[in-house]
Design an enzyme around this catalytic site. Sequence first.
Site, PDB file in Angstrom:
ATOM      1  N   PHE A  11       0.846  -1.189   0.000  1.00 32.31           N
ATOM      2  CA  PHE A  11       0.000   0.000   0.000  1.00 32.31           C
ATOM      3  C   PHE A  11       0.883   1.241   0.000  1.00 32.31           C
ATOM      4  CE2 PHE A  11      -2.802  -3.285   1.220  1.00 32.31           C
ATOM      5  CZ  PHE A  11      -4.101  -2.855   1.003  1.00 32.31           C
ATOM      6  N   GLY A  25      -1.171   8.412  -0.063  1.00 33.06           N
ATOM      7  CA  GLY A  25      -0.745   9.741   0.352  1.00 33.06           C
ATOM      8  C   GLY A  25       0.728   9.979   0.081  1.00 33.06           C
ATOM      9  N   ASP A  65       7.358   1.177   3.435  1.00 31.60           N
ATOM     10  CA  ASP A  65       8.511   1.932   3.939  1.00 31.60           C
ATOM     11  C   ASP A  65       9.632   0.984   4.375  1.00 31.60           C
ATOM     12  OD1 ASP A  65       6.889   1.022   5.990  1.00 31.60           O
ATOM     13  OD2 ASP A  65       7.091   2.825   7.213  1.00 31.60           O
ATOM     14  N   GLU A 120      -1.929  -4.709  13.665  1.00 31.68           N
ATOM     15  CA  GLU A 120      -0.870  -5.570  14.183  1.00 31.68           C
ATOM     16  C   GLU A 120      -1.307  -6.295  15.455  1.00 31.68           C
ATOM     17  OE1 GLU A 120       3.515  -4.758  13.788  1.00 31.68           O
ATOM     18  OE2 GLU A 120       3.227  -4.227  15.906  1.00 31.68           O
TER      19      GLU A 120
END
Length: 253
Positions: A23, A26, A116, A204
């Site tokens: 994903f 933004g 990331d 999570e």
Amino acid sequence: MFDPELYDAFYTEQNVTVALTVFAVGKYLDAYLKDFLTSAEKHFMPGLRVVYYVFTDSPERVPEIQLGPQRSIVIMKVEKHKRWQDISMMRMLTISNVIESHIRHQAQYVFCLDVDQMFLSRWGSEALGDFVAQLHAAFYNKPEDSFTYDRNPKSMAYMYKGDHYYHAAIFGGTWENVQRLAESCYLGIMTDKRNEVEALWHDESHLNKYFWIVKPTKVLSPEYCWSTIFEGGSKLHFARLLWAKKHYNDLRQ
């Protein structure tokens, strides 16, 4: 030490396809996606057929990446939620839906990764398994009482004990098992929402609850998802994937 050629030969003979979901919503798209995909092309499942599924609110801004043989990319538009927590939690519904509509018809295995991160070296077929969990680097060599399970009995993610703490930045397995996990986490999240509860670490926390009930068949060591910011880094001599630098104050606005 494993022999990568043996693993690759086995899965090549099985004509395996691996789906990778990521994903990039933004500001995360511009900050991380290009490096993620470029490094994945070098190191993720070398020699196997791979389909990348990129979920973003801005498909037109997805960078063009030179893909190798037997590699393809599918770009899907998703809604950008106001809170990053909701983006994180609602991905479970999206993963379940895309497995049903696409992945189950194309791939035997699927891995779901956060954007990331960057691959540093081979992240290959040795990681494949029926149901795969990733040990969280923050708790490397840490005692169980330090694990940040959700301790709120009102949450569906509540755990009073566990065996490991797993990282939601990486999970995978056969499409059937990943779909079951995603569906269970989504149902838990929505039940919490109806009860005006939010789990400590969002999806999570729900993932750890599911892995406590339904045990993974393979657990990846921290070398498969590492960060240099944690204590004990000097004890890990080899990292296959590294967290990118986090700029949360800017990215999550």
